[in-house]
Design an enzyme around this catalytic site. Structure first.
Site, PDB file in Angstrom:
ATOM      1  N   GLU A  97      47.517  72.541  31.383  1.00 17.44           N
ATOM      2  CA  GLU A  97      47.811  71.445  32.206  1.00 17.44           C
ATOM      3  C   GLU A  97      47.076  71.616  33.389  1.00 17.44           C
ATOM      4  O   GLU A  97      46.793  70.741  33.988  1.00 17.44           O
ATOM      5  CB  GLU A  97      49.134  70.982  32.073  1.00 17.44           C
ATOM      6  CG  GLU A  97      49.841  70.443  30.794  1.00 17.44           C
ATOM      7  CD  GLU A  97      51.213  70.709  30.127  1.00 17.44           C
ATOM      8  OE1 GLU A  97      51.974  71.190  31.284  1.00 17.44           O
ATOM      9  OE2 GLU A  97      51.652  70.492  29.229  1.00 17.44           O
ATOM     10  N   SER A 213      54.147  73.853  20.811  1.00 15.76           N
ATOM     11  CA  SER A 213      55.175  73.287  19.877  1.00 15.76           C
ATOM     12  C   SER A 213      56.036  74.517  19.010  1.00 15.76           C
ATOM     13  O   SER A 213      56.466  74.269  18.008  1.00 15.76           O
ATOM     14  CB  SER A 213      54.732  72.426  18.808  1.00 15.76           C
ATOM     15  OG  SER A 213      53.944  71.337  19.743  1.00 15.76           O
TER      16      SER A 213
END
Ligand code: PEP
Length: 250
Positions: A97, A213
């Site tokens: 990010e 995840s």
């Protein structure tokens, strides 16, 4: 034997009150778990409070970013020494990010890694390919470039203080996890790269986390791969039950 290392990346979630509540819940749920190294990485403004709650527990605290300059006129930035003095032991650097939204290059990430090490913060150095890169068959090439750039001028002594987090960008926050085979293949590649650069002994000591995840239902199968030494957990680390179940994976 490498000890597994599981860290939670809270990202830009949890205000001060909620961060404290989460820290208290984790302190209770994870009391006595000592077979795994555990850390949580709240937003910078919550580090002090969370570190105080987790003082003298088995859970360490980390930051999510630093600026590479030591101090000075850099409005809005947080230095490595500031994080350390607030109670951080680790700092996440090179997260996808940050690379994507804040245009951090391998060179910038390398400077941040050096700065963190200079004050005694332990970097969690993230890298990984995008879906496009994977589909173009460029995963290893991308990972190698990120390793070479991010770890430029890092000697063996410094390398032992760095955790690597392999985080395929297409698996972060998407619910799509790399299969254990996909993840192990890249972890093995990273370990071989470390072996070539630093030798067998050091390559066998470096912790390589998987991120993307990770949840209670897939933690064990990932963690049981020979070169996967833990996890960097985003979404699931915001819920104390989920994070505790990941840490206690079986
Ligand atoms: C992360 O941001 O480091 C991450 C792995 O996120 P998530 O677990 O939500 O995919």
């Amino acid at each position: 034997m490498r000890k597994k290392f599981i860290a939670g990346n809270w990202k830009m979630n949890k205000n001060l009150k909620d961060a404290k509540l989460l820290a208290i819940a984790l302190k209770n749920k994870l009391a006595g778990v000592n077979n795994v190294t555990i850390a949580v990485c709240p937003a910078a403004v919550c580090i002090d409070a969370v570190a105080q709650i987790l003082k003298d527990t088995n859970i360490s605290v980390g930051g999510q970013n630093i600026y590479f300059e030591k101090e000075g006129a850099y409005t809005g930035e947080v230095s490595a020494d500031m994080l350390l003095s607030a109670g951080a032991k680790y700092v996440i650097l090179g997260h996808s990010e940050r690379r994507q939204y804040f245009k951090e290059t391998d060179e910038i990430i390398n400077k941040k890694i050096q700065t963190a090490l200079n004050v005694g913060l332990l970097p969690i150095f993230c890298l990984g390919e995008t879906l496009e890169e994977r589909e173009a068959g460029k995963t290893f090439e991308v990972v190698r470039t990120q390793l070479e750039g991010g770890l430029n001028n890092i000697n063996s002594e410094k390398m032992l203080k760095i955790t690597i987090a392999y985080e395929p960008v297409w698996a972060i926050g998407t619910g799509k996890t790399a299969t254990k085979e996909q993840a192990q293949e890249v972890h093995k590649f990273i370990r071989n790269w470390l072996k070539e650069k630093y030798g067998m002994e050091i390559s066998e000591k470096v912790i390589i986390q998987y991120g993307g995840s990770v949840k209670p239902s897939n933690a064990a199968e990932l963690m049981n791969q020979p070169d996967i030494d833990g996890a960097l957990v985003g979404g699931a680390s915001l819920d104390p039950d989920n994070f505790a179940d990941i840490v206690k994976f079986k």
